[in-house]
Design a protein around this motif. Sequence first.
Motif, PDB file in Angstrom:
ATOM      1  N   TYR A 114       2.852   9.891  -5.513  1.00 47.28           N
ATOM      2  CA  TYR A 114       3.431  11.175  -5.076  1.00 47.28           C
ATOM      3  C   TYR A 114       4.627  11.535  -5.942  1.00 47.28           C
ATOM      4  CZ  TYR A 114       0.559  10.851  -0.869  1.00 47.28           C
ATOM      5  OH  TYR A 114      -0.460  10.764   0.008  1.00 47.28           O
ATOM      6  N   SER A 115       5.439  10.588  -6.323  1.00 45.85           N
ATOM      7  CA  SER A 115       6.635  10.861  -7.131  1.00 45.85           C
ATOM      8  C   SER A 115       6.232  11.370  -8.514  1.00 45.85           C
ATOM      9  CB  SER A 115       7.462   9.571  -7.261  1.00 45.85           C
ATOM     10  OG  SER A 115       8.572   9.795  -8.111  1.00 45.85           O
ATOM     11  N   GLU A 116       5.168  10.769  -9.096  1.00 50.01           N
ATOM     12  CA  GLU A 116       4.715  11.198 -10.421  1.00 50.01           C
ATOM     13  C   GLU A 116       4.176  12.617 -10.371  1.00 50.01           C
ATOM     14  OE1 GLU A 116       1.619   9.677 -13.940  1.00 50.01           O
ATOM     15  OE2 GLU A 116       1.901   8.543 -12.075  1.00 50.01           O
ATOM     16  N   LYS A 117       3.362  12.945  -9.334  1.00 49.84           N
ATOM     17  CA  LYS A 117       2.841  14.306  -9.194  1.00 49.84           C
ATOM     18  C   LYS A 117       3.984  15.304  -8.994  1.00 49.84           C
ATOM     19  CE  LYS A 117      -1.639  13.004  -7.200  1.00 49.84           C
ATOM     20  NZ  LYS A 117      -2.522  13.110  -5.994  1.00 49.84           N
ATOM     21  N   LEU A 118       4.974  14.951  -8.240  1.00 51.75           N
ATOM     22  CA  LEU A 118       6.094  15.863  -7.967  1.00 51.75           C
ATOM     23  C   LEU A 118       6.885  16.126  -9.234  1.00 51.75           C
ATOM     24  CD1 LEU A 118       7.782  17.414  -5.894  1.00 51.75           C
ATOM     25  CD2 LEU A 118       9.101  15.320  -5.495  1.00 51.75           C
ATOM     26  N   HIS A 119       7.064  15.115 -10.083  1.00 53.79           N
ATOM     27  CA  HIS A 119       7.794  15.281 -11.332  1.00 53.79           C
ATOM     28  C   HIS A 119       7.042  16.212 -12.282  1.00 53.79           C
ATOM     29  CE1 HIS A 119      10.594  14.364 -14.498  1.00 53.79           C
ATOM     30  NE2 HIS A 119       9.559  14.052 -15.309  1.00 53.79           N
ATOM     31  N   THR A 120       5.679  16.121 -12.209  1.00 52.70           N
ATOM     32  CA  THR A 120       4.872  16.949 -13.105  1.00 52.70           C
ATOM     33  C   THR A 120       5.067  18.423 -12.813  1.00 52.70           C
ATOM     34  OG1 THR A 120       3.242  15.175 -13.260  1.00 52.70           O
ATOM     35  CG2 THR A 120       2.501  17.378 -13.910  1.00 52.70           C
ATOM     36  N   HIS A 141       0.831  -1.208   0.000  1.00 52.06           N
ATOM     37  CA  HIS A 141       0.000   0.000   0.000  1.00 52.06           C
ATOM     38  C   HIS A 141       0.865   1.257   0.000  1.00 52.06           C
ATOM     39  CE1 HIS A 141      -3.335   2.662   0.811  1.00 52.06           C
ATOM     40  NE2 HIS A 141      -2.724   3.079   1.953  1.00 52.06           N
ATOM     41  N   ARG A 142       1.843   1.305   0.826  1.00 52.33           N
ATOM     42  CA  ARG A 142       2.691   2.505   0.936  1.00 52.33           C
ATOM     43  C   ARG A 142       3.563   2.655  -0.312  1.00 52.33           C
ATOM     44  NH1 ARG A 142       2.549   4.826   5.947  1.00 52.33           N
ATOM     45  NH2 ARG A 142       1.526   3.593   7.567  1.00 52.33           N
ATOM     46  N   GLY A 143       3.973   1.533  -0.951  1.00 53.51           N
ATOM     47  CA  GLY A 143       4.751   1.636  -2.194  1.00 53.51           C
ATOM     48  C   GLY A 143       3.939   2.296  -3.304  1.00 53.51           C
ATOM     49  N   MET A 144       2.659   1.917  -3.413  1.00 49.97           N
ATOM     50  CA  MET A 144       1.797   2.510  -4.430  1.00 49.97           C
ATOM     51  C   MET A 144       1.623   4.004  -4.178  1.00 49.97           C
ATOM     52  SD  MET A 144      -1.107  -0.522  -4.701  1.00 49.97           S
ATOM     53  CE  MET A 144      -2.143   0.466  -5.778  1.00 49.97           C
ATOM     54  N   ARG A 145       1.403   4.406  -2.941  1.00 48.35           N
ATOM     55  CA  ARG A 145       1.245   5.832  -2.616  1.00 48.35           C
ATOM     56  C   ARG A 145       2.525   6.587  -2.934  1.00 48.35           C
ATOM     57  NH1 ARG A 145      -1.105   6.753   3.230  1.00 48.35           N
ATOM     58  NH2 ARG A 145      -1.044   8.891   2.391  1.00 48.35           N
ATOM     59  N   LEU A 146       3.690   6.005  -2.670  1.00 46.08           N
ATOM     60  CA  LEU A 146       4.953   6.678  -2.961  1.00 46.08           C
ATOM     61  C   LEU A 146       5.131   6.900  -4.461  1.00 46.08           C
ATOM     62  CD1 LEU A 146       7.696   7.724  -1.994  1.00 46.08           C
ATOM     63  CD2 LEU A 146       8.600   5.389  -2.166  1.00 46.08           C
ATOM     64  N   ALA A 147       4.706   5.931  -5.283  1.00 46.95           N
ATOM     65  CA  ALA A 147       4.810   6.087  -6.738  1.00 46.95           C
ATOM     66  C   ALA A 147       3.909   7.220  -7.229  1.00 46.95           C
ATOM     67  CB  ALA A 147       4.424   4.774  -7.429  1.00 46.95           C
TER      68      ALA A 147
END
Length: 446
Positions: free
Chosen positions: A391-397, A383-389
Motif C-alpha cells: 500500500y505504501s508503494e502504491k501511494l507513493h506512485t 502478513h500485515r507488514g507485507m500488505r502495508l509495504a
Amino acid sequence: MTTELQAPRTIYTVSELNGRARLVLSTQLGTVWVEGEISNLSQPSSGHLYFTLKDRDAQVRCALFRGSVRGLACRPQNGIQVLVRAQVTLYEPRGDYQLVVDYLEEAGDGALRRAYEALKLKLAGEGLFDPARKTPLPALPRCVGIVTSPTGAAVRDVLHVLARRFPALPVLIFPTKVQGREAAAEIAGAIGLAERCGLCDVLLLARGGGSLEDLWAYNEEIVARAIAACSIPIVSGVGHETDTTIADLAADLRAPTPSAAAEAVSPDRVEWLARCARLESQLRHPMRVRLEGYARTLLHLESRLRLSHPRRALDRNAQKLDELELRLQRAHAHCLTRHAARFSRVATRLLAHRPDRTLTLLAARRDDWERRLNNAIRSQLQHRGMRLAQYSEKLHTVSPLATLARGYSITLRRLDGKALLDASEVEKGELIETRFAASSLISRVE
C-alpha cells in the motif's frame, strides 16, 4: 564700727546672690518628698501647672512642667491632699523659693477611698457582686477552712465560736498576712490553695478591725478575683460591722465580724441534737413494727422448712444427675464413632480425587495454547507488514510529491491558494506562488 566698714567686702549683684542661693538649695536639699494641700492652681497656655502646696501653718510655691503632667495618674485639683516628689530650687528672676515637681500622687484616706470606689464600680460592672453568682453555704460542712493570720485575735475568736457551736467540726487554717504589701497576694494564694486541696466545704476570711490602710489588702483586685473564681462558698468576716471591703462584696456571704462569720458557717450543736432526738423518736415506732413483722415471717418460714426438709430433694436430684451423666457419656461415645467413620470415608474419596494430576494436565494444555497463540500472532504480523509495504508503494506512485520530484511544478493563486489551470484565471498585478519539490517561488503577473 568704722573698722568693720573699712574691711574688704564681697559684693554680689542680685542675680549672683539668687544664683548662689539656688545652687545651695539644689545641692543641700536636692530631691525631697512633700505632702500638702493644693491651692491657687493655674495652667497657662504653655501647658505647665503652677500651684501652692500648703498645710495648716505654711505654704510653698510649686511648678509642674508640661512634660511631667502627661505622665501623672492623678490630675491636680484645688483642695486635694497630695504627695509630691520635687527638686528644691529658687526662681532667680523674682527671688522666689519654690519646688519643681516631677511626680504627684494623692495622699491619705482620700486616695484610698477613691481607689476603693473605682475598683468597686469596675468589678460591679463585670458582675462580680451579682447575687446570682453567690453560692449557698452547706448546712453541715465536713470541714471549715480559715484564711487568716495564725497569731491574730481574730483566729482565736473564730476557733472559740466553732468549738462552742459544733466541736466535732474539723478546721483547717491557711495562714497568711492580713496587712501590708504582700498580704493581698498571700490571701489570694491561700484561697487558691484551699480550692486545690479539696478538703473544705466552706472558707472563712477573718481579720480584726482597723483603719482603711490596715484593711486595704481586702480591697485589692487580686483578692476579689480569687474569691469570685473560687468554687468553695466563702464567708467574709473582715473588720467591724461598719467596715465594708471589696472582699465583703465579692464573697458569698458577708458577716459583720469574724465571730459572726464563724457562727454563719457552723451548725448549732444544740439544735442538731434536738433534731436528731426528734428523728429518733419518729423512726423508733415504725422500726419496731417492721422488726416484729420480720420476726413473724421468720417463724412461719422456719415451720415450713421443718415440714419439707431439703435433703430429700437433694437426694432425688443427685440420682437424676447420675442418670443424666451416664446418658451423656453414651451419647458422646456414639457421636465420636459416627464422626470417625465419616472422616474415614471422606479421606478415601479425597485420595481418589487428588488435584495434582488435574493441575499437571491443565498446565500442559496451557503451554500448548500459548505456543499456538504466539505462532498465530507472528504469522499475522508478517502478513500485515507485507500488505502495508504494498500500500505504501502504491501511494507513493500516485503522490503529487513524486510528480514534483521529477521536475514538474504547480502554480497557485496567492490570494486564495487555488491551483491555476490556465493563464486566463489570473489578472495583471496578481501574486502567484509556484511550488517545486523542495521550495516555492512567489511572482507577480506582468
